[in-house]
Design a protein around this motif. Structure first.
Motif, PDB file in Angstrom:
ATOM      1  N   UNK A   1      53.054  31.070 -19.761  1.00  8.14           N
ATOM      2  CA  UNK A   1      53.607  29.386 -19.095  1.00  8.14           C
ATOM      3  C   UNK A   1      54.713  28.125 -19.353  1.00  8.14           C
ATOM      4  N   UNK A   2      55.349  27.598 -19.102  1.00 12.64           N
ATOM      5  CA  UNK A   2      55.560  26.496 -19.578  1.00 12.64           C
ATOM      6  C   UNK A   2      55.317  25.694 -21.173  1.00 12.64           C
ATOM      7  N   UNK A   3      56.056  25.502 -21.459  1.00  9.75           N
ATOM      8  CA  UNK A   3      55.652  24.225 -23.032  1.00  9.75           C
ATOM      9  C   UNK A   3      55.260  22.882 -22.537  1.00  9.75           C
ATOM     10  N   UNK A   4      54.070  23.398 -22.557  1.00  6.13           N
ATOM     11  CA  UNK A   4      52.574  22.194 -22.556  1.00  6.13           C
ATOM     12  C   UNK A   4      52.650  20.882 -23.563  1.00  6.13           C
ATOM     13  N   UNK A   5      52.259  20.446 -22.947  1.00  2.23           N
ATOM     14  CA  UNK A   5      51.144  18.909 -24.113  1.00  2.23           C
ATOM     15  C   UNK A   5      50.381  18.704 -24.796  1.00  2.23           C
ATOM     16  N   UNK A   6      49.699  18.633 -25.244  1.00  6.02           N
ATOM     17  CA  UNK A   6      48.067  18.846 -25.478  1.00  6.02           C
ATOM     18  C   UNK A   6      47.826  17.538 -24.477  1.00  6.02           C
ATOM     19  N   UNK A   7      46.861  18.006 -24.181  1.00  4.84           N
ATOM     20  CA  UNK A   7      45.983  16.997 -22.798  1.00  4.84           C
ATOM     21  C   UNK A   7      46.575  16.870 -22.237  1.00  4.84           C
ATOM     22  N   UNK A   8      47.636  17.506 -21.452  1.00  6.65           N
ATOM     23  CA  UNK A   8      48.181  17.999 -20.036  1.00  6.65           C
ATOM     24  C   UNK A   8      48.133  19.590 -19.672  1.00  6.65           C
ATOM     25  N   UNK A   9      48.559  19.721 -18.578  1.00  5.24           N
ATOM     26  CA  UNK A   9      48.202  20.911 -18.072  1.00  5.24           C
ATOM     27  C   UNK A   9      49.658  21.516 -17.377  1.00  5.24           C
TER      28      UNK A   9
ATOM     29  N   UNK B   1      45.857  24.509 -20.202  1.00  6.08           N
ATOM     30  CA  UNK B   1      46.350  23.274 -20.850  1.00  6.08           C
ATOM     31  C   UNK B   1      45.503  23.613 -22.269  1.00  6.08           C
ATOM     32  N   UNK B   2      46.828  23.553 -22.569  1.00  4.78           N
ATOM     33  CA  UNK B   2      47.010  23.551 -24.248  1.00  4.78           C
ATOM     34  C   UNK B   2      45.291  22.444 -25.121  1.00  4.78           C
ATOM     35  N   UNK B   3      44.706  23.382 -26.279  1.00  6.15           N
ATOM     36  CA  UNK B   3      43.593  22.031 -26.753  1.00  6.15           C
ATOM     37  C   UNK B   3      44.384  22.031 -27.886  1.00  6.15           C
ATOM     38  N   UNK B   4      45.126  22.695 -28.198  1.00  4.82           N
ATOM     39  CA  UNK B   4      46.013  21.812 -29.794  1.00  4.82           C
ATOM     40  C   UNK B   4      47.112  22.691 -29.529  1.00  4.82           C
ATOM     41  N   UNK B   5      48.271  22.302 -30.822  1.00  5.67           N
ATOM     42  CA  UNK B   5      49.470  22.432 -30.917  1.00  5.67           C
ATOM     43  C   UNK B   5      49.838  24.007 -30.865  1.00  5.67           C
ATOM     44  N   UNK B   6      51.061  24.484 -30.956  1.00  7.28           N
ATOM     45  CA  UNK B   6      51.228  26.288 -31.351  1.00  7.28           C
ATOM     46  C   UNK B   6      50.906  27.274 -30.628  1.00  7.28           C
ATOM     47  N   UNK B   7      51.352  28.083 -30.926  1.00  7.63           N
ATOM     48  CA  UNK B   7      51.452  29.497 -29.301  1.00  7.63           C
ATOM     49  C   UNK B   7      49.721  29.569 -29.478  1.00  7.63           C
ATOM     50  N   UNK B   8      49.798  29.659 -28.409  1.00  9.43           N
ATOM     51  CA  UNK B   8      48.573  30.512 -27.424  1.00  9.43           C
ATOM     52  C   UNK B   8      48.156  31.444 -26.881  1.00  9.43           C
TER      53      UNK B   8
END
Length: 179
Positions: free
Chosen positions: A62-70, A124-131
């Motif tokens: 997935x594209x790099x995504x800010x926490x709180x966005x999808x 939709x990342x819940x925190x920073x870093x690689x998921x």
């Protein structure tokens, strides 16, 4: 070569079931996706063949995504076989499974031979870093069931609500002494 058993067709009799087709592939299978395994009348067993065209290696990112966005991620599922592919169900498992969700419900979808469909995922990342997580696709493909795809994404720090003032410099008192 087959032996006529209790039934009048190959593979029908309970005493002498046909276990492989002319190529040595397993027989019978659920080639039409109706939940019932039975032999085809041909020399080889028609079977679906699930594939993920466009996926390089064994992962989709997935594209790099800010926490709180999808952001959305689309995975194309194709049937390269010669029988109907039935997607039984899909699930997301793994360490960061909660950061990925399936949009819509592809369960029970049929894909005709030579055709494809898309599964849309939301990251939709819940925190920073690689998921990382794994998309698991269960189908009636006798050789790739289930099919697994590694999902990756990176969470970036959330945007600041308050932007600080830019750096500035001021001078309030100046003395010039010629000496």
């Amino acid at each position: 070569v087959f032996i006529l058993g209790a039934g009048s067709e190959p593979g029908i009799g309970e005493e002498f079931p046909v276990e492989a087709d002319q190529r040595g592939m397993p027989r019978p299978i659920d080639g039409d996706g109706d939940g019932e395994e039975r032999c085809d009348i041909g020399a080889f067993e028609a079977a679906p063949d699930i594939s993920l065209p466009g996926v390089v290696g064994d992962s989709a990112g997935a594209a790099i995504t800010r926490v709180g966005e999808c952001t959305q991620l689309r995975v194309r599922v194709a049937n390269e076989g010669d029988a109907v592919l039935l997607i039984d169900r899909v699930e997301i498992v793994g360490r960061s499974a909660g950061d990925f969700t399936v949009v819509g419900n592809p369960n029970g979808q049929e894909v005709l031979p030579g055709r494809s469909t898309e599964i849309t995922l939301r990251f939709c990342p819940g925190s920073t870093g690689n998921r990382t997580a794994t998309l698991v696709i269960y189908s009636n493909d006798p050789f790739d069931d289930p099919l697994e795809l590694k999902l990756t994404g990176t969470g970036r720090a959330a945007k600041r609500e308050e932007t600080p003032d830019p750096a500035s410099m001021s001078l309030s008192y100046l003395v010039i002494d010629p000496a």
